[in-house]
Design a protein around this motif. Sequence first.
Motif, PDB file in Angstrom:
ATOM      1  N   ASN A   1       0.783  -1.227   0.000  1.00  0.00           N
ATOM      2  CA  ASN A   1       0.000   0.000   0.000  1.00  0.00           C
ATOM      3  C   ASN A   1       0.816   1.278   0.000  1.00  0.00           C
ATOM      4  O   ASN A   1       0.253   2.369  -0.044  1.00  0.00           O
ATOM      5  CB  ASN A   1      -0.998  -0.029   1.151  1.00  0.00           C
ATOM      6  CG  ASN A   1      -2.140  -0.969   0.807  1.00  0.00           C
ATOM      7  OD1 ASN A   1      -2.382  -1.244  -0.360  1.00  0.00           O
ATOM      8  ND2 ASN A   1      -2.835  -1.485   1.806  1.00  0.00           N
TER       9      ASN A   1
ATOM     10  N   CYS B   1       1.485   1.046   9.582  1.00  0.00           N
ATOM     11  CA  CYS B   1       0.509   2.125   9.700  1.00  0.00           C
ATOM     12  C   CYS B   1      -0.875   1.524   9.438  1.00  0.00           C
ATOM     13  O   CYS B   1      -1.005   0.330   9.155  1.00  0.00           O
ATOM     14  CB  CYS B   1       0.832   3.249   8.729  1.00  0.00           C
ATOM     15  SG  CYS B   1       0.343   2.921   7.025  1.00  0.00           S
TER      16      CYS B   1
ATOM     17  N   SER C   1       6.983   1.558   1.166  1.00  0.00           N
ATOM     18  CA  SER C   1       7.832   1.100   2.272  1.00  0.00           C
ATOM     19  C   SER C   1       8.000  -0.406   2.316  1.00  0.00           C
ATOM     20  O   SER C   1       8.983  -0.900   2.854  1.00  0.00           O
ATOM     21  CB  SER C   1       7.246   1.547   3.605  1.00  0.00           C
ATOM     22  OG  SER C   1       7.064   2.917   3.640  1.00  0.00           O
TER      23      SER C   1
ATOM     24  N   PHE D   1       7.520   5.752   5.016  1.00  0.00           N
ATOM     25  CA  PHE D   1       6.863   6.424   6.133  1.00  0.00           C
ATOM     26  C   PHE D   1       7.009   5.689   7.465  1.00  0.00           C
ATOM     27  O   PHE D   1       7.683   6.154   8.378  1.00  0.00           O
ATOM     28  CB  PHE D   1       5.400   6.660   5.713  1.00  0.00           C
ATOM     29  CG  PHE D   1       4.430   6.708   6.814  1.00  0.00           C
ATOM     30  CD1 PHE D   1       4.691   7.488   7.917  1.00  0.00           C
ATOM     31  CD2 PHE D   1       3.245   5.994   6.748  1.00  0.00           C
ATOM     32  CE1 PHE D   1       3.777   7.539   8.949  1.00  0.00           C
ATOM     33  CE2 PHE D   1       2.336   6.050   7.766  1.00  0.00           C
ATOM     34  CZ  PHE D   1       2.611   6.804   8.878  1.00  0.00           C
TER      35      PHE D   1
ATOM     36  N   LYS E   1      -2.700   1.517   7.018  1.00  0.00           N
ATOM     37  CA  LYS E   1      -2.956   0.974   5.678  1.00  0.00           C
ATOM     38  C   LYS E   1      -2.510  -0.477   5.535  1.00  0.00           C
ATOM     39  O   LYS E   1      -2.996  -1.189   4.658  1.00  0.00           O
ATOM     40  CB  LYS E   1      -2.219   1.845   4.637  1.00  0.00           C
ATOM     41  CG  LYS E   1      -2.803   3.235   4.562  1.00  0.00           C
ATOM     42  CD  LYS E   1      -1.934   4.182   3.753  1.00  0.00           C
ATOM     43  CE  LYS E   1      -0.693   4.553   4.473  1.00  0.00           C
ATOM     44  NZ  LYS E   1       0.027   5.726   3.966  1.00  0.00           N
ATOM     45  N   GLY E   2      -1.598  -0.930   6.402  1.00  0.00           N
ATOM     46  CA  GLY E   2      -1.145  -2.317   6.318  1.00  0.00           C
ATOM     47  C   GLY E   2      -2.267  -3.289   6.687  1.00  0.00           C
ATOM     48  O   GLY E   2      -2.686  -4.120   5.855  1.00  0.00           O
TER      49      GLY E   2
ATOM     50  N   CYS F   1       6.468  -2.674   4.149  1.00  0.00           N
ATOM     51  CA  CYS F   1       6.549  -3.179   5.522  1.00  0.00           C
ATOM     52  C   CYS F   1       6.101  -4.629   5.574  1.00  0.00           C
ATOM     53  O   CYS F   1       5.285  -5.079   4.766  1.00  0.00           O
ATOM     54  CB  CYS F   1       5.621  -2.377   6.437  1.00  0.00           C
ATOM     55  SG  CYS F   1       6.041  -0.640   6.550  1.00  0.00           S
TER      56      CYS F   1
HETATM   57  S1  SF4 Z   1       2.146  -0.487   6.521  1.00  0.00           S
HETATM   58 FE1  SF4 Z   1       1.861   1.648   5.926  1.00  0.00          FE
HETATM   59  S2  SF4 Z   1       3.962   2.483   5.778  1.00  0.00           S
HETATM   60 FE2  SF4 Z   1       4.106   0.231   5.715  1.00  0.00          FE
HETATM   61  S3  SF4 Z   1       4.078  -0.323   3.541  1.00  0.00           S
HETATM   62 FE3  SF4 Z   1       1.979  -0.446   4.297  1.00  0.00          FE
HETATM   63  S4  SF4 Z   1       1.145   1.555   3.817  1.00  0.00           S
HETATM   64 FE4  SF4 Z   1       3.339   1.774   3.736  1.00  0.00          FE
END
Ligand code: SF4
Length: 973
Positions: free
Chosen positions: A70, A105, A73, A236, A107-108, A75
């Motif tokens: 998303n 964050c 990064s 981020f 969005k994960g 993550c």
């Molecule tokens: S968790 Fe948030 S910061 Fe990490 S890749 Fe997903 S969207 Fe990006």
Amino acid sequence: MNVERLNERVSAARREALARGDTFYPGPSRVHLAAFPPKERWDDWVELDSRSWPERRERRFMLVPTTCFNCESACGLLAYVDRETLQVRKLEGNPEHPGSRGRNCAKGPATLNQITDPDRILYPLRRAGARGEGRWERVSWDEALDDIAGRIRRALDEGRPNEIMYHVGRPGEDGYTERVLAAWGVDGHNSHTNICSSGGRAGYAFWMGLDRPSPDHANADVILLISAHLESGHYFNPHAQRVIEAKQRGAKLIVLDTRLSNTATHADHWLSPIPGSEPAILLAIADELIRRGAYDRDFVRHWWNWQEYLACEHPEGPQTFEEFERLLRELYSAYTFEFAERESGISAEVLREVVELVASAGSRLSTHTWRSAAAGNLGGWQVSRALFLLNALLGAVAVEGGVYPNAWNKFVPRPLYVPPHPQAWNELTWPTEYPLAMNEMSFLLPHFLKEGRGRLEVYFTRVYNPVWTNPDGFSWIEALTDEDLVGLHVALTPTWSETAFFADYVLPMGHGSERHDLHSYEQYDGQWIAFRQPVLRTARSRLGETLGDTRDANPGEVWEENELWIELSWRIDPDGSLGIRRYFESAEHPGEKLTVDEYYGHIFSHSVPGLPTAAAAEGLTPLEYMRRYGAFEVARGVGPVHAQPVPADELVDAHVDELGRVYTRAEKPASANVVPLPTPDPDEEGRRLVGVAVDDDVIRGFPTPSGRLEFYSRTLAAWGWPEHAVPGYIRSHVHPATTGEDQMILISTFRLPVQIHTRSANAKWLDEIAHTNPLWLHPRDAERLGVRTGELVRVETEIGHFVVKAWVTEGIRPGVVACSHHMGRWKTGETGQRQSMATVDLDRSPERWSLRRRTDVRPFDSADPDTRRIWWTDVGVHQNLTFPVHPDPVSGMHCWHQAVRVTAAQPGDAYGDISVDTERAHEIYRRWLELARPAEQHAPDGTRRPYWLLRPLKPSRDAYRLPGVPGGVEGEG
Ligand code: SF4
């Protein structure tokens, strides 16, 4: 609660946990939290079912890692696969991921919404009516692929390779697709980068040869951010957690952001400059450091290309470091605090306080800028160039707490096959007007097509939505609906988008838990790789099932690009006669199709140092290890690569030139890491640059033409921009000194922390948190306009206007307005994302396009009961449609900021109204084009672009030659 008190409480909780004997998670996260299930129990993890409460019902899960798709990064995520139903029940952080360390964050975890979204695209679709009419029919993968492959094959057979284009939004992988295009022999890579980060990249690339910084925030004493990194910046979550760690240690945070962002609220010094004036501030700080002699003389003497500067710009004077220092003082003496105050509106007094802080950091100064000011302004690339100047002055480069070049903190393994550089050059993406552009001039494509510069036979948009994301979206609609310009448009997307509505095929791609990808990003002083995988496929394989391709485990017929490209390439070249198929064949079973297991198994077994050993220690193959843990740390504490000595066997017939560059005849050693490093030109005798002589040693240096940090860019000077060859300040196209008195500056570039361009439209949790984009307006301006919060205003750009609600706030500078670009999604009929897209009427009169909202978002019936609970109606306004293109003549970046007229709404205006004149948009494109300095007139060597500058897909060296231009000798560049 303020940050300090929160930090105290967190630290106290940690101390208590330690006192109780709790342990820290042993994996790469290296943080305490019993919340992470120990990896030994990931195969059968038991949790109580929250929905069964108060009954204590156990649920058993298999935890399968993947990475988030998303943002950039990557993550780590852990998918909780229910062992009973084989469904993903939730996604949480993967503590084995060295970059994100178990954290995410919002969005994960919202990936779960994306995969269960009732409006998602589950099957391949073909348009049933005219393009854009909104009628679709289901089609088999075979039919779609045969059609697409046939057209590609025909274009290749007929010598039209430049009519094949792949246009990517979120890549989320390291080089797989570039190699696919190279195997096809086409220069067909197009990216979104020039509407995103080219400005930031250019400033870094001209300094250090690499286009991204890797700031070591966690170990810095002073952190200087230009943009909202703590909430929505580049990398981020991994960066934000390290910034906060530094703050917990007492590091100071300086934030330059015209808006009072969430990041600015955490700053020790928040500076709200006039947009685009950031370099003036940074150069005033630099001037003060230089004037006081408060810089690292040794570092500057060793690592800057000051000799080259003197030789080129002051050949008559003494060629000594002392002379350079004298000239340096002169160069920046005009950047006084008073000058910076006039340009930026930030008082000289505040700037004096800031400079004390910066000076106190020494080499522990971490800095970062990415989109933000570098993406908003004409000359924005000088923001990153001026920012890095501070690091370069203080010696805060590739040291603890400083800024590393990105490639040193990134690991890209060598794949099974590396196809050769294509023999083609595509002027639709790399036009000669922009020889120094950091990336493809993607946002000009509709204008190039309209001007007759070319056409496209097959155009892939892949997780990309230019109609909505790019400026000037109506020009995109005009190009996409013209079948003479775009023969076949194939949208590869997990989510409906405004661009997919204008496709011929819409092909469903997987989200972060439904696809394979490999990545590595610079997030601290180390190197890691992480593996995205289709988690249900992995879970079912682990349970003993034999599955075919990824579609077997994904919902509907959702696929992934890796397998799609293999299949499509076989159909383009079924008998291998084009030489394409061999790059997609199994090496283990010649004549058979390559599988993803073989592809990644090969990489993990042969190209990732340390991984085979780590896997063997657990009785796993390297591929099994990555499928089980999802990430591997290749190195920690990489340190100053530029200072590494060059081994003697690389110094064959070495020659040192007058600038201390060392050239060799030794072959480049094969390396497992294939980060695409710039390729400085060879010397006259064909030796390659291998390092630089510093004192009595030969050391690696930087991948620039000079081998040193390029304070002075001979490339800029030689390619038509001598006045910008050193870090400087270019006044923005929206600076109040150059715009009309009745105009304001519109900042349109900021992200909402919980939204993701196109793909979050189907994430209900995210939509509920953030779904609108009011216009930030200072109370003084609101009073002048007679507008209150919630009332409508009309914002007039150069090509049209939009109508939006006002939000009156002191969090913005007077004279500046701001509107997030993350909102304003729309559809014209039933098809689309119903929880986030308003339904609109799209009209085109001879003079203007207009868009007017027909219905807002409302609750609807679906398999998900939450869609009946949708309480929001407003989904914001699509402001980007009203922006003309503004290509920066050097970096190629679209300069997003707009000079606008803001008034109270006029009679007849309705919320969300858009009106645009695309003829006018084309005129403005022509006007900005005139600022360019084309290679035909300015290239010093008869080529289209300096060969050493990065390109995502680099053509053969021959393709660089300008046709019909005398020269062609590789020279300085
Ligand atoms: S968790 Fe948030 S910061 Fe990490 S890749 Fe997903 S969207 Fe990006």
